[in-house]
Design a protein around this motif. Sequence first.
Motif, PDB file in Angstrom:
ATOM      1  N   ASP A  85       0.807  -1.222   0.000  1.00 17.71           N
ATOM      2  CA  ASP A  85       0.000   0.000   0.000  1.00 17.71           C
ATOM      3  C   ASP A  85       0.837   1.267   0.000  1.00 17.71           C
ATOM      4  OD1 ASP A  85      -1.904  -1.905   2.231  1.00 17.71           O
ATOM      5  OD2 ASP A  85      -2.584  -1.347   0.213  1.00 17.71           O
ATOM      6  N   ARG A  86       2.017   1.211   0.664  1.00 16.72           N
ATOM      7  CA  ARG A  86       2.832   2.409   0.822  1.00 16.72           C
ATOM      8  C   ARG A  86       4.244   2.136   0.327  1.00 16.72           C
ATOM      9  NH1 ARG A  86       1.229   0.690   5.442  1.00 16.72           N
ATOM     10  NH2 ARG A  86       3.401   0.526   6.159  1.00 16.72           N
ATOM     11  N   ARG A  87       4.981   3.190   0.052  1.00 14.50           N
ATOM     12  CA  ARG A  87       6.344   3.042  -0.452  1.00 14.50           C
ATOM     13  C   ARG A  87       7.231   2.317   0.555  1.00 14.50           C
ATOM     14  NH1 ARG A  87       7.816   6.651  -4.721  1.00 14.50           N
ATOM     15  NH2 ARG A  87       9.959   6.640  -3.956  1.00 14.50           N
ATOM     16  N   ASP A  88       6.989   2.509   1.858  1.00 13.94           N
ATOM     17  CA  ASP A  88       7.815   1.869   2.884  1.00 13.94           C
ATOM     18  C   ASP A  88       7.209   0.573   3.402  1.00 13.94           C
ATOM     19  OD1 ASP A  88       5.651   2.975   4.152  1.00 13.94           O
ATOM     20  OD2 ASP A  88       6.791   3.851   5.811  1.00 13.94           O
ATOM     21  N   ASP A  89       6.193   0.072   2.703  1.00 15.59           N
ATOM     22  CA  ASP A  89       5.485  -1.123   3.164  1.00 15.59           C
ATOM     23  C   ASP A  89       6.344  -2.365   2.952  1.00 15.59           C
ATOM     24  OD1 ASP A  89       3.529  -2.741   4.141  1.00 15.59           O
ATOM     25  OD2 ASP A  89       2.143  -2.490   2.459  1.00 15.59           O
ATOM     26  N   VAL A  90       6.498  -3.166   4.007  1.00 14.08           N
ATOM     27  CA  VAL A  90       7.151  -4.473   3.925  1.00 14.08           C
ATOM     28  C   VAL A  90       6.196  -5.490   4.528  1.00 14.08           C
ATOM     29  CG1 VAL A  90       9.117  -5.896   4.578  1.00 14.08           C
ATOM     30  CG2 VAL A  90       9.458  -3.467   4.094  1.00 14.08           C
ATOM     31  N   ASP A  91       5.655  -6.361   3.706  1.00 10.55           N
ATOM     32  CA  ASP A  91       4.743  -7.383   4.203  1.00 10.55           C
ATOM     33  C   ASP A  91       5.529  -8.611   4.632  1.00 10.55           C
ATOM     34  OD1 ASP A  91       2.704  -5.693   3.625  1.00 10.55           O
ATOM     35  OD2 ASP A  91       1.894  -6.835   1.941  1.00 10.55           O
ATOM     36  N   ALA A  92       5.088  -9.251   5.712  1.00 11.53           N
ATOM     37  CA  ALA A  92       5.798 -10.421   6.242  1.00 11.53           C
ATOM     38  C   ALA A  92       4.796 -11.529   6.553  1.00 11.53           C
ATOM     39  CB  ALA A  92       6.585 -10.045   7.494  1.00 11.53           C
ATOM     40  N   PHE A  93       5.176 -12.737   6.255  1.00  7.42           N
ATOM     41  CA  PHE A  93       4.397 -13.941   6.570  1.00  7.42           C
ATOM     42  C   PHE A  93       5.288 -14.852   7.408  1.00  7.42           C
ATOM     43  CE2 PHE A  93       2.654 -12.187   2.734  1.00  7.42           C
ATOM     44  CZ  PHE A  93       1.283 -12.377   2.837  1.00  7.42           C
ATOM     45  N   ARG A  94       4.741 -15.331   8.519  1.00  6.78           N
ATOM     46  CA  ARG A  94       5.497 -16.215   9.416  1.00  6.78           C
ATOM     47  C   ARG A  94       5.058 -17.652   9.159  1.00  6.78           C
ATOM     48  NH1 ARG A  94       6.752 -14.852  15.707  1.00  6.78           N
ATOM     49  NH2 ARG A  94       7.780 -16.810  16.301  1.00  6.78           N
ATOM     50  N   VAL A  95       6.031 -18.493   8.762  1.00  3.80           N
ATOM     51  CA  VAL A  95       5.705 -19.860   8.331  1.00  3.80           C
ATOM     52  C   VAL A  95       6.516 -20.867   9.135  1.00  3.80           C
ATOM     53  CG1 VAL A  95       5.132 -19.100   5.987  1.00  3.80           C
ATOM     54  CG2 VAL A  95       7.453 -19.828   6.503  1.00  3.80           C
ATOM     55  N   PRO A  96       5.918 -22.034   9.479  1.00  2.00           N
ATOM     56  CA  PRO A  96       6.664 -23.089  10.179  1.00  2.00           C
ATOM     57  C   PRO A  96       7.307 -24.041   9.175  1.00  2.00           C
ATOM     58  CG  PRO A  96       4.335 -23.648  10.109  1.00  2.00           C
ATOM     59  CD  PRO A  96       4.476 -22.335   9.377  1.00  2.00           C
ATOM     60  N   VAL A  97       8.575 -24.387   9.376  1.00  2.31           N
ATOM     61  CA  VAL A  97       9.293 -25.284   8.475  1.00  2.31           C
ATOM     62  C   VAL A  97      10.206 -26.196   9.271  1.00  2.31           C
ATOM     63  CG1 VAL A  97       9.252 -23.681   6.525  1.00  2.31           C
ATOM     64  CG2 VAL A  97      11.144 -23.599   8.149  1.00  2.31           C
ATOM     65  N   ILE A 154       4.525  -3.249  -9.254  1.00  3.95           N
ATOM     66  CA  ILE A 154       5.697  -3.278  -8.393  1.00  3.95           C
ATOM     67  C   ILE A 154       6.824  -4.119  -8.987  1.00  3.95           C
ATOM     68  CG2 ILE A 154       4.286  -2.945  -6.334  1.00  3.95           C
ATOM     69  CD1 ILE A 154       4.719  -5.888  -5.640  1.00  3.95           C
ATOM     70  N   ASP A 155       8.041  -3.800  -8.521  1.00  5.93           N
ATOM     71  CA  ASP A 155       9.233  -4.616  -8.777  1.00  5.93           C
ATOM     72  C   ASP A 155       9.609  -5.233  -7.435  1.00  5.93           C
ATOM     73  OD1 ASP A 155      11.620  -5.751  -9.457  1.00  5.93           O
ATOM     74  OD2 ASP A 155      12.594  -3.914 -10.124  1.00  5.93           O
ATOM     75  N   PRO A 156       9.161  -6.454  -7.146  1.00  5.83           N
ATOM     76  CA  PRO A 156       9.252  -6.985  -5.784  1.00  5.83           C
ATOM     77  C   PRO A 156      10.653  -7.492  -5.424  1.00  5.83           C
ATOM     78  CG  PRO A 156       8.198  -8.579  -7.214  1.00  5.83           C
ATOM     79  CD  PRO A 156       8.419  -7.351  -8.051  1.00  5.83           C
ATOM     80  N   LYS A 157      10.977  -7.366  -4.150  1.00  3.65           N
ATOM     81  CA  LYS A 157      12.162  -7.997  -3.581  1.00  3.65           C
ATOM     82  C   LYS A 157      11.707  -8.988  -2.522  1.00  3.65           C
ATOM     83  CE  LYS A 157      15.038  -5.971  -0.632  1.00  3.65           C
ATOM     84  NZ  LYS A 157      16.132  -5.121  -0.081  1.00  3.65           N
ATOM     85  N   LEU A 158      12.294 -10.172  -2.541  1.00  2.34           N
ATOM     86  CA  LEU A 158      11.932 -11.246  -1.624  1.00  2.34           C
ATOM     87  C   LEU A 158      13.061 -11.449  -0.623  1.00  2.34           C
ATOM     88  CD1 LEU A 158       9.948 -13.732  -1.045  1.00  2.34           C
ATOM     89  CD2 LEU A 158      11.537 -15.038  -2.480  1.00  2.34           C
ATOM     90  N   VAL A 159      12.712 -11.556   0.649  1.00  2.62           N
ATOM     91  CA  VAL A 159      13.682 -11.840   1.711  1.00  2.62           C
ATOM     92  C   VAL A 159      13.122 -12.969   2.576  1.00  2.62           C
ATOM     93  CG1 VAL A 159      14.842 -10.941   3.766  1.00  2.62           C
ATOM     94  CG2 VAL A 159      14.593  -9.497   1.738  1.00  2.62           C
ATOM     95  N   ILE A 160      13.961 -13.946   2.890  1.00  4.35           N
ATOM     96  CA  ILE A 160      13.573 -15.041   3.793  1.00  4.35           C
ATOM     97  C   ILE A 160      14.606 -15.090   4.910  1.00  4.35           C
ATOM     98  CG2 ILE A 160      13.112 -17.502   4.019  1.00  4.35           C
ATOM     99  CD1 ILE A 160      12.442 -17.584   1.055  1.00  4.35           C
ATOM    100  N   ARG A 161      14.112 -15.055   6.151  1.00  8.17           N
ATOM    101  CA  ARG A 161      15.017 -15.070   7.310  1.00  8.17           C
ATOM    102  C   ARG A 161      14.391 -15.885   8.433  1.00  8.17           C
ATOM    103  NH1 ARG A 161      16.463  -9.527   8.652  1.00  8.17           N
ATOM    104  NH2 ARG A 161      15.510  -8.657   6.776  1.00  8.17           N
ATOM    105  N   ILE A 175       8.849 -14.776   5.635  1.00  7.61           N
ATOM    106  CA  ILE A 175       8.942 -14.486   4.199  1.00  7.61           C
ATOM    107  C   ILE A 175       8.467 -13.057   4.017  1.00  7.61           C
ATOM    108  CG2 ILE A 175       8.095 -15.091   1.909  1.00  7.61           C
ATOM    109  CD1 ILE A 175       7.729 -17.951   2.867  1.00  7.61           C
ATOM    110  N   GLU A 176       9.385 -12.191   3.574  1.00  3.56           N
ATOM    111  CA  GLU A 176       9.102 -10.769   3.464  1.00  3.56           C
ATOM    112  C   GLU A 176       9.113 -10.349   1.996  1.00  3.56           C
ATOM    113  OE1 GLU A 176      12.141  -8.876   5.718  1.00  3.56           O
ATOM    114  OE2 GLU A 176      11.560  -9.817   7.628  1.00  3.56           O
ATOM    115  N   ILE A 177       8.284  -9.366   1.693  1.00  5.01           N
ATOM    116  CA  ILE A 177       8.241  -8.830   0.333  1.00  5.01           C
ATOM    117  C   ILE A 177       8.049  -7.328   0.396  1.00  5.01           C
ATOM    118  CG2 ILE A 177       5.754  -9.262   0.114  1.00  5.01           C
ATOM    119  CD1 ILE A 177       6.289  -9.831  -2.878  1.00  5.01           C
ATOM    120  N   GLU A 178       8.770  -6.625  -0.488  1.00  8.49           N
ATOM    121  CA  GLU A 178       8.645  -5.173  -0.591  1.00  8.49           C
ATOM    122  C   GLU A 178       8.828  -4.775  -2.047  1.00  8.49           C
ATOM    123  OE1 GLU A 178      12.180  -2.847   0.774  1.00  8.49           O
ATOM    124  OE2 GLU A 178      12.759  -4.802   1.626  1.00  8.49           O
TER     125      GLU A 178
END
Length: 827
Positions: free
Chosen positions: A353-365, A384-391, A447-450
């Motif tokens: 929704d916003r330029r500084d928005d970073v959505d995160a999903f918490r997943v069990p693995v 959007i041009d998405p960037k994916l981060v997993i930590r 799992i994060e996306i921005e």
Amino acid sequence: MAKWRLNVRTVGLFSTILVLVNTATVAAGAMLLHIASTMPRVAQRGTTVEVTIQGICLKDAQEIVFYRPGIRAVKIEALPNLPHPIGLMHGGRIEEQIRCQWEIAADCEPGEYPFRIRTKTELTSLGTFHVSPFPCLDENETGEKANDTLATAMDVPLNVTVRGRMGPSARGDVDLYRVPVTAGQRLSVEVDSVRIADTHYGGSENDLAVRILDDAGKELAANDDNPLHLQDPVASVKIPRDGFAYVEVQRSLFVPHDKVYTVHIGANARPLVAYPLGGPAGTTQSVTLLGDPLGESVGKIAIPTTTGSFAFFGDAPSAISLRSSPYPNVLEDPMAAETRVERLPAALNGRIDRRDDVDAFRVPVKSGERYRVRVYAAALGSPIDPKLVIRSVNANGEAGPVEIEQDDCRLPDRDIFGTSFRSGGGLKEILDPSVIWEPKADGDYRIEIEDTSGSAGPTAVYRIEVEPVINAVHTLLASTAFDWEECMRTSALTVPQGNRWTVNLSLPQGLGNNYRGELDLVAHGLQDGVRLIAGRVPAGRTLWPIQFEADAAARPSASLISIEAKPVDAQEKLESRSQQAIPFINHSGGDAWRTVRLDGFVLAVTEPAPFHVEISPPPAALVRGGELAIPLKIHRRSGFNEPVEFQCDWVSPGVSVQPATLIPAGETDAVLRVTSELNAPLGKCPLVVSVSTVRDDLDAYLGTGRIRVSSAMVDLTIAEPFVELASQPESVRRGERKRYVWSVKHKSPFAGQAQVKLLGLPKGVAVIDPQPLLNSESQEIAFEIEATEEALLGSVRGVSCEIRVQAAGQEIRQRAGNGTLRIDPKL
């Protein structure tokens, strides 16, 4: 609707005018393709349209086969040649033309319809045609009726497709259309230029812009580029008052070229994306359509049972893309810092929704699991041009170190092959990350996306499909050459009755594939009397020859086929899809604006060729470092005495063959020479020879205009060399004679005596006869060498020996050894 029914005579006239103009444009960058122009470029579904196709080698057109259902060719006839043929870059001229009648089904889906033409002897390069849901009109821009001002704008009704043309005017062409509108209604406009382009070379002359103006000329909406159609503009607006609106089409940049376009003008809804971007296969999904000027709307969409991307049109002339997957949807919680996911696999959906928005999903693995994590955003029309981060997440619930971070990706990361040019062939998928994730520990991960482009907003949606890695090996016809021009010699599946044809099939692996075993290849959809002949593919091979053979009684026809790669072990699961990618609007260096992606191949059975070719199984093994001569014979039909050309398009790794070789007119015998590198893999490999007719006016490599056949496949055995030779570094002085000794290590037995010749001696050094002979008992051989007073001083590397062995009725040559000889001054 009857009011706007197509007038076939008018369409035919417009086709002829535009085609003749367009061929002049094609000439500037035309390549050696069968189909240079197809006109008109678009017609309404539920109508019969007259289509003119121009190009080369089209006179004997017999059948038109479309890759999608919905259009049927009911008539094909040859027209007189063009009065002024157009020269092409690799030989040949655009001069032939055919006229067709195509029946477009009333339920035909709008969009692009790729096709090929089967002639008596060939299958053509790819052509394309487009279908609109609206009645089609032709722009009327002649003399005093030039529609380049508000006062002279062409009147058109609502819900219409206009076939227009950007002319080469020195001041730049502007086309205006006047349409009646009502206050509060929606007016949607879509221009297709790049998306309907059928020229191989081109550029900015295809880049158009559109504006919607009120009756006073005030701008209501405008667009140049957009996430939905890239360079082709889309604009939609809520009309403020009754009266007329004007649609203005012009180039984004001034480039004085003739180019056709279509503009769809309607009251249809024009969503740009949907949320969520898909759902579980076989279900009905509630989605919100976003981007329409009348606001968001919620509706139900039936998700196909077949997984993958699919098109949703509504009442628009072009679709938005959605996903069907086997896994449940998870929607982001916009009020939470992170959205919890109960289990994987799943499809994660959200909005930036916003330029500084970073959505995160918490997943069990769990550690050791393997997931393919693939983002769908730009590929489905999101801005959007998405960037994916997993930590990882630590015991306190805090975000840990990054394990995976990816912005853009390569097309093979998305299992898209055959489009490796710099721009990705105009495919938006390169913006969406796609990774293999193997968690390092048990527990929760984020799992994060921005967005990295600053394009957040109401249509900035995304979807992340997280699923177990699927082993996949795809089947691909590598169809391009010469700056990505389609090469029919290497990709056309054309089999003359009673004959064979062979092509090389690429076997690219899907992202994360772990299957490394042997493969069997299976063809689906073949005509009666046609067979696929393909030996078992050895483990690890990514290129393999496949041969199609047609019975003499097989009916000339064309068919859509696919080729499946299957694991030899039936217990193994392997996904396999056929792919072919044909680029258009290329630039020098291979930069393409658009790519037509195909999920199958066309195979054509043509009329009998006037010859066939036969090679016998090699009478002896080809030893490493050796050369083998294999006889071949041309069987000519009575009366056919023209020259033909033979070559090998398939060679096994480490094996080389002579270049294309001409067999003179009337002759029937030739010899194929095959050589092996010292590191060639041992064992059997397929060998096949291709033979074609000869045309001096058309490029041989691309193969357009030629009749081609193949020999049957035979086994070529690669064996150990007869011997290995080695020598110590040796020296000889000017004016001196000396023995040059080589040790012998036997590897493959041979009978009798072999002749040995020394190769690579420097100027001024010669071997004194007699040359040594070699037999199965030899432990060493020695050459008597002499250096003259003019011998070049210094060390010479790469001195070797040629061994000639008589076996199986022929002389087999092998190179061995790698010696060093130093020439010293005379004392």
